[in-house]
Design a protein around this motif. Structure first.
Motif, mmCIF file in Angstrom:
data_model
loop_
_atom_site.group_PDB
_atom_site.id
_atom_site.type_symbol
_atom_site.label_atom_id
_atom_site.label_comp_id
_atom_site.label_asym_id
_atom_site.label_seq_id
_atom_site.Cartn_x
_atom_site.Cartn_y
_atom_site.Cartn_z
ATOM 1 N N CYS A 297 -48.472 -23.629 -17.569
ATOM 2 C CA CYS A 297 -49.556 -24.600 -17.479
ATOM 3 C C CYS A 297 -49.044 -25.936 -17.993
ATOM 4 N N LEU A 298 -49.789 -26.994 -17.702
ATOM 5 C CA LEU A 298 -49.501 -28.293 -18.306
ATOM 6 C C LEU A 298 -50.133 -28.307 -19.686
ATOM 7 N N ALA A 299 -49.426 -28.871 -20.640
ATOM 8 C CA ALA A 299 -49.960 -28.939 -21.996
ATOM 9 C C ALA A 299 -49.497 -30.210 -22.679
ATOM 10 N N GLY A 300 -50.368 -30.757 -23.468
ATOM 11 C CA GLY A 300 -50.032 -31.871 -24.333
ATOM 12 C C GLY A 300 -49.893 -31.346 -25.750
ATOM 13 N N VAL A 301 -48.921 -31.867 -26.464
ATOM 14 C CA VAL A 301 -48.693 -31.407 -27.833
ATOM 15 C C VAL A 301 -48.515 -32.607 -28.752
ATOM 16 N N CYS A 302 -49.264 -32.611 -29.843
ATOM 17 C CA CYS A 302 -49.138 -33.620 -30.893
ATOM 18 C C CYS A 302 -49.015 -32.875 -32.219
ATOM 19 N N ASP A 303 -48.408 -33.512 -33.198
ATOM 20 C CA ASP A 303 -48.273 -32.833 -34.483
ATOM 21 C C ASP A 303 -48.240 -33.812 -35.644
ATOM 22 N N LEU A 304 -48.475 -33.255 -36.815
ATOM 23 C CA LEU A 304 -48.402 -33.983 -38.089
ATOM 24 C C LEU A 304 -47.746 -33.073 -39.117
ATOM 25 N N PRO A 305 -46.928 -33.631 -40.001
ATOM 26 C CA PRO A 305 -46.404 -32.809 -41.096
ATOM 27 C C PRO A 305 -47.545 -32.322 -41.992
ATOM 28 N N LEU A 306 -47.448 -31.082 -42.433
ATOM 29 C CA LEU A 306 -48.484 -30.533 -43.325
ATOM 30 C C LEU A 306 -48.563 -31.286 -44.641
ATOM 31 N N THR A 307 -47.514 -32.003 -45.005
ATOM 32 C CA THR A 307 -47.502 -32.752 -46.262
ATOM 33 C C THR A 307 -48.198 -34.100 -46.162
ATOM 34 N N CYS A 308 -48.631 -34.500 -44.957
ATOM 35 C CA CYS A 308 -49.367 -35.769 -44.804
ATOM 36 C C CYS A 308 -50.666 -35.709 -45.600
ATOM 37 N N ARG A 309 -51.059 -36.868 -46.063
ATOM 38 C CA ARG A 309 -52.329 -36.995 -46.763
ATOM 39 C C ARG A 309 -53.143 -38.063 -46.051
ATOM 40 N N VAL A 310 -54.374 -37.712 -45.683
ATOM 41 C CA VAL A 310 -55.238 -38.624 -44.933
ATOM 42 C C VAL A 310 -56.675 -38.510 -45.408
ATOM 43 N N THR A 311 -57.432 -39.543 -45.127
ATOM 44 C CA THR A 311 -58.883 -39.459 -45.321
ATOM 45 C C THR A 311 -59.475 -38.839 -44.059
ATOM 46 N N GLN A 312 -60.704 -38.401 -44.141
ATOM 47 C CA GLN A 312 -61.380 -37.863 -42.954
ATOM 48 C C GLN A 312 -61.449 -38.927 -41.870
ATOM 49 N N ALA A 313 -61.735 -40.168 -42.263
ATOM 50 C CA ALA A 313 -61.832 -41.256 -41.277
ATOM 51 C C ALA A 313 -60.500 -41.481 -40.565
ATOM 52 N N ASP A 314 -59.405 -41.421 -41.306
ATOM 53 C CA ASP A 314 -58.082 -41.592 -40.695
ATOM 54 C C ASP A 314 -57.760 -40.427 -39.760
ATOM 55 N N PHE A 315 -58.081 -39.204 -40.179
ATOM 56 C CA PHE A 315 -57.842 -38.045 -39.311
ATOM 57 C C PHE A 315 -58.694 -38.150 -38.055
ATOM 58 N N ASP A 316 -59.955 -38.533 -38.204
ATOM 59 C CA ASP A 316 -60.844 -38.687 -37.053
ATOM 60 C C ASP A 316 -60.268 -39.678 -36.042
ATOM 61 N N ALA A 317 -59.764 -40.801 -36.534
ATOM 62 C CA ALA A 317 -59.190 -41.811 -35.644
ATOM 63 C C ALA A 317 -57.958 -41.264 -34.927
ATOM 64 N N LEU A 318 -57.101 -40.570 -35.648
ATOM 65 C CA LEU A 318 -55.894 -40.013 -35.049
ATOM 66 C C LEU A 318 -56.231 -38.938 -34.026
ATOM 67 N N ALA A 319 -57.083 -37.983 -34.378
ATOM 68 C CA ALA A 319 -57.446 -36.906 -33.454
ATOM 69 C C ALA A 319 -58.169 -37.466 -32.230
ATOM 70 N N SER A 320 -59.004 -38.470 -32.419
ATOM 71 C CA SER A 320 -59.692 -39.098 -31.284
ATOM 72 C C SER A 320 -58.705 -39.794 -30.362
#
Length: 151
Positions: free
Chosen positions: A109-132
Motif C-alpha cells: 500500500c502507499l503510506a506516509g511516515v513521520c516520526d519524532l524522537p521519544l526524548t523530544c519534549r513538547v507542549t500539547q499546543a506544539d504537538f497539535d500543530a505538528l500532528a495537524s
C-alpha cells in the motif's frame, strides 16, 4: 535576537506522554480513535477522494512513528506507478514521507511516515500543530496520488 514565546501548558516528554498527546489532539479534531496496547489510530475523511485516512501512532525503541494510509491495497501492476508517485512527492517536498509499504500486511500500500524522537519534549499546543501539519501533508499527498496517478 527576539525572546522566544513562552510555552503554553506543561512541557511533556514524548516517550512518556505520547498516548495522552495523541488522544488530546484527536479529540480536538473530532477524529475517530481506536486504541490497542501498542498504538493509537485515528481516522478522518479524505473528502477529495471519498476515502478514509488512518494515522496510526506507535513507538519503536527510540521513535514515535505516525504511519498514514488510505487503506487502499496496490495491485501488482500499480507498484511501479506508486513508486514513481512516491519518488515525485518526496523530491518535490524535500521531505521524504511517502513510500510503498508491505509491512505485516497481505499486500503493498502507499503510506506516509513521520516520526519524532521519544526524548523530544513538547507542549500539547506544539504537538497539535505538528500532528495537524502531518495530517495536512498526508491529505495533499493521498489526494494527489488518487487524482493524478489514479492510485
Amino acid at each position: 535576537m527576539a525572546p522566544s514565546e513562552p510555552a503554553v501548558g506543561p512541557v511533556l516528554e514524548i516517550g512518556t506522554h505520547w498516548r495522552q498527546l495523541v488522544r488530546s489532539w484527536g479529540v480536538g479534531r473530532n477524529f475517530h480513535a481506536v486504541t490497542d496496547p501498542d498504538s493509537v489510530s485515528l481516522q478522518f475523511d479524505l473528502e477529495e477522494t471519498g476515502r478514509t485516512l488512518t494515522v496510526r501512532f506507535m513507538t519503536t525503541k527510540r521513535l514515535l512513528v505516525a504511519f498514514v494510509t488510505d487503506g487502499n491495497f496496490l495491485r501488482h501492476d500499480q507498484l511501479a506507478l506508486a513508486a514513481a508517485a512516491s519518488n515525485a512527492w518526496n523530491t518535490e517536498q524535500l521531505n521524504p514521507m511517502l513510500s510503498v509499504w508491505d509491512v505485516r500486511g497481505p499486500r503493498p500500500c502507499l503510506a506516509g511516515v513521520c516520526d519524532l524522537p521519544l526524548t523530544c519534549r513538547v507542549t500539547q499546543a506544539d504537538f497539535d500543530a505538528l500532528a495537524s501539519d502531518w495530517v495536512e501533508r498526508a491529505r495533499q499527498m493521498f489526494t494527489r496520488c488518487h487524482q493524478v496517478f489514479q492510485l
